[in-house]
Motif scaffolding. Structure first.
Motif, PDB file in Angstrom:
ATOM      1  N   ILE A  56       3.171  -5.645  -4.803  1.00 58.44           N
ATOM      2  CA  ILE A  56       1.804  -6.168  -4.926  1.00 58.44           C
ATOM      3  C   ILE A  56       1.834  -7.693  -5.047  1.00 58.44           C
ATOM      4  N   ALA A  57       2.735  -8.212  -5.893  1.00 54.71           N
ATOM      5  CA  ALA A  57       2.815  -9.659  -6.091  1.00 54.71           C
ATOM      6  C   ALA A  57       3.186 -10.367  -4.783  1.00 54.71           C
ATOM      7  N   ALA A  58       4.096  -9.809  -4.017  1.00 55.29           N
ATOM      8  CA  ALA A  58       4.476 -10.413  -2.727  1.00 55.29           C
ATOM      9  C   ALA A  58       3.278 -10.432  -1.784  1.00 55.29           C
ATOM     10  N   TYR A  59       2.509  -9.345  -1.776  1.00 53.73           N
ATOM     11  CA  TYR A  59       1.316  -9.312  -0.927  1.00 53.73           C
ATOM     12  C   TYR A  59       0.296 -10.355  -1.389  1.00 53.73           C
ATOM     13  N   LEU A  60       0.059 -10.451  -2.698  1.00 61.40           N
ATOM     14  CA  LEU A  60      -0.918 -11.412  -3.208  1.00 61.40           C
ATOM     15  C   LEU A  60      -0.505 -12.845  -2.895  1.00 61.40           C
ATOM     16  N   ARG A  61       0.799 -13.118  -2.923  1.00 64.95           N
ATOM     17  CA  ARG A  61       1.297 -14.466  -2.647  1.00 64.95           C
ATOM     18  C   ARG A  61       1.343 -14.783  -1.158  1.00 64.95           C
ATOM     19  N   HIS A  62       1.768 -13.803  -0.352  1.00 67.48           N
ATOM     20  CA  HIS A  62       2.078 -14.105   1.051  1.00 67.48           C
ATOM     21  C   HIS A  62       1.229 -13.367   2.078  1.00 67.48           C
ATOM     22  N   GLY A  63       0.529 -12.315   1.677  1.00 62.20           N
ATOM     23  CA  GLY A  63      -0.187 -11.513   2.649  1.00 62.20           C
ATOM     24  C   GLY A  63      -1.698 -11.572   2.554  1.00 62.20           C
ATOM     25  N   ARG A  64      -2.209 -11.674   1.355  1.00 61.16           N
ATOM     26  CA  ARG A  64      -3.669 -11.646   1.161  1.00 61.16           C
ATOM     27  C   ARG A  64      -4.251 -12.980   1.610  1.00 61.16           C
ATOM     28  N   PRO A  65      -5.178 -12.949   2.552  1.00 61.37           N
ATOM     29  CA  PRO A  65      -5.762 -14.203   3.045  1.00 61.37           C
ATOM     30  C   PRO A  65      -6.391 -15.014   1.916  1.00 61.37           C
ATOM     31  N   ALA A  66      -6.140 -16.320   1.920  1.00 62.37           N
ATOM     32  CA  ALA A  66      -6.652 -17.205   0.870  1.00 62.37           C
ATOM     33  C   ALA A  66      -8.164 -17.268   0.885  1.00 62.37           C
ATOM     34  N   SER A  67      -8.768 -17.035   2.028  1.00 64.75           N
ATOM     35  CA  SER A  67     -10.229 -17.126   2.135  1.00 64.75           C
ATOM     36  C   SER A  67     -10.948 -15.840   1.740  1.00 64.75           C
ATOM     37  N   THR A  68     -10.203 -14.880   1.189  1.00 62.62           N
ATOM     38  CA  THR A  68     -10.803 -13.614   0.785  1.00 62.62           C
ATOM     39  C   THR A  68     -11.836 -13.826  -0.308  1.00 62.62           C
ATOM     40  N   GLN A  69     -12.992 -13.240  -0.102  1.00 66.06           N
ATOM     41  CA  GLN A  69     -14.048 -13.262  -1.117  1.00 66.06           C
ATOM     42  C   GLN A  69     -13.978 -11.941  -1.882  1.00 66.06           C
ATOM     43  N   GLY A  70     -14.265 -11.976  -3.154  1.00 67.03           N
ATOM     44  CA  GLY A  70     -14.282 -10.738  -3.926  1.00 67.03           C
ATOM     45  C   GLY A  70     -12.968 -10.493  -4.640  1.00 67.03           C
ATOM     46  N   ARG A  71     -12.945  -9.420  -5.424  1.00 68.05           N
ATOM     47  CA  ARG A  71     -11.821  -9.122  -6.312  1.00 68.05           C
ATOM     48  C   ARG A  71     -10.969  -7.942  -5.850  1.00 68.05           C
ATOM     49  N   THR A  72     -11.295  -7.381  -4.684  1.00 65.59           N
ATOM     50  CA  THR A  72     -10.530  -6.258  -4.184  1.00 65.59           C
ATOM     51  C   THR A  72      -9.126  -6.729  -3.820  1.00 65.59           C
ATOM     52  N   VAL A 109       0.842  -1.204   0.000  1.00 66.40           N
ATOM     53  CA  VAL A 109       0.000   0.000   0.000  1.00 66.40           C
ATOM     54  C   VAL A 109       0.876   1.252   0.000  1.00 66.40           C
ATOM     55  N   LEU A 110       1.854   1.303   0.892  1.00 73.19           N
ATOM     56  CA  LEU A 110       2.735   2.483   0.973  1.00 73.19           C
ATOM     57  C   LEU A 110       3.531   2.672  -0.318  1.00 73.19           C
ATOM     58  N   THR A 111       3.989   1.576  -0.896  1.00 69.78           N
ATOM     59  CA  THR A 111       4.753   1.657  -2.145  1.00 69.78           C
ATOM     60  C   THR A 111       3.887   2.239  -3.260  1.00 69.78           C
ATOM     61  N   MET A 112       2.642   1.805  -3.347  1.00 68.62           N
ATOM     62  CA  MET A 112       1.742   2.343  -4.378  1.00 68.62           C
ATOM     63  C   MET A 112       1.478   3.829  -4.156  1.00 68.62           C
ATOM     64  N   ALA A 167      -9.011   3.155   6.209  1.00 65.41           N
ATOM     65  CA  ALA A 167      -8.048   2.125   6.593  1.00 65.41           C
ATOM     66  C   ALA A 167      -6.704   2.349   5.901  1.00 65.41           C
ATOM     67  N   VAL A 168      -6.734   2.786   4.648  1.00 67.57           N
ATOM     68  CA  VAL A 168      -5.486   3.090   3.934  1.00 67.57           C
ATOM     69  C   VAL A 168      -4.774   4.249   4.632  1.00 67.57           C
ATOM     70  N   THR A 169      -5.528   5.262   5.024  1.00 68.03           N
ATOM     71  CA  THR A 169      -4.940   6.393   5.743  1.00 68.03           C
ATOM     72  C   THR A 169      -4.360   5.932   7.079  1.00 68.03           C
ATOM     73  N   GLN A 170      -5.025   4.991   7.749  1.00 69.10           N
ATOM     74  CA  GLN A 170      -4.517   4.475   9.020  1.00 69.10           C
ATOM     75  C   GLN A 170      -3.208   3.708   8.826  1.00 69.10           C
ATOM     76  N   VAL A 195      -6.431   3.334  -4.004  1.00 68.27           N
ATOM     77  CA  VAL A 195      -5.784   2.106  -3.527  1.00 68.27           C
ATOM     78  C   VAL A 195      -6.837   1.178  -2.930  1.00 68.27           C
ATOM     79  N   ALA A 196      -7.739   1.728  -2.128  1.00 68.77           N
ATOM     80  CA  ALA A 196      -8.764   0.920  -1.465  1.00 68.77           C
ATOM     81  C   ALA A 196      -9.676   0.219  -2.475  1.00 68.77           C
ATOM     82  N   LYS A 197      -9.963   0.838  -3.597  1.00 66.29           N
ATOM     83  CA  LYS A 197     -10.907   0.288  -4.578  1.00 66.29           C
ATOM     84  C   LYS A 197     -10.239  -0.530  -5.680  1.00 66.29           C
ATOM     85  N   LEU A 198      -8.934  -0.692  -5.605  1.00 63.53           N
ATOM     86  CA  LEU A 198      -8.210  -1.434  -6.639  1.00 63.53           C
ATOM     87  C   LEU A 198      -8.685  -2.889  -6.689  1.00 63.53           C
ATOM     88  N   GLN A 199      -9.000  -3.344  -7.899  1.00 62.28           N
ATOM     89  CA  GLN A 199      -9.466  -4.710  -8.123  1.00 62.28           C
ATOM     90  C   GLN A 199      -8.361  -5.519  -8.817  1.00 62.28           C
TER      91      GLN A 199
END
Length: 180
Positions: free
Chosen positions: A73-89, A21-24, A105-108, A35-39
């Motif tokens: 982003i790729a590192a987050y998608l591989r290692h950070g994004r929960p596998a049980s996430t529903q949706g395309r965000t 998020v910070l890098t983007m 939340a992005v601001t936080q 950033v929050a609405k990125l699909q």
């Protein structure tokens, strides 16, 4: 940025997400809401582009995807994004339910990273100014900076880049008839 990005513990899910998020925010000058609405489908890995579909003014914009941003982003998608996430965000909460991050939340994320570095409270929008200043220091012109930030007016871009007055002086043309 030299302190904010390393403050993220990329060995954790939240640190991996926060780093991306910070890098983007700092490399692309995105707004927190963008950033929050990125699909997932907004990232064109083959073309090396990212589509900002919820830009200010309801415009759709295509931006280059720098290698470091893509890697984060790729590192987050591989290692950070929960596998049980529903949706395309792309960016979601770490704890269940794994809903999309909000603009707040992005601001936080930015605020907490600043706190880890001992900074006064900062918000996500400040990183748009940082992106503009870093580009100016790197030799980018105001029109180039305005194009990345998706400004319609050059005056708006100059407001973002005004923080670095010495760099602005170095690219300013002398006033006609002024003695050098």
């Amino acid at each position: 940025m030299q302190r904010l990005l390393p403050s993220c513990d990329t060995s954790t899910r939240s640190g991996c997400r926060d780093f991306a998020v910070l890098t983007m925010l700092v490399r692309l000058g995105l707004r927190a809401g963008e950033v929050a609405k990125l699909q997932l489908e907004h990232i064109d890995w083959r073309a090396g582009e990212i589509v900002i579909a919820h830009s200010k003014g309801n415009r759709t914009e295509r931006l280059p995807l720098p290698a470091d941003v893509g890697e984060a982003i790729a590192a987050y998608l591989r290692h950070g994004r929960p596998a049980s996430t529903q949706g395309r965000t792309v960016f979601v909460r770490i704890t269940a339910p794994h809903h999309a991050l909000t603009t707040g939340a992005v601001t936080q994320i930015v605020r907490h990273a600043g706190e880890r570095c001992g900074f006064e409270p900062i918000h996500a929008h400040r990183l748009r100014h940082t992106a503009a200043t870093l580009m100016l220091r790197g030799g980018a012109s105001l029109p180039e900076i305005g194009q990345l930030l998706r400004h319609r007016n050059a005056i708006t871009t100059s407001i973002y880049a005004k923080v670095d007055r010495d760099a602005l002086r170095s690219i300013a043309r002398p006033w006609p008839g002024d003695v050098a």
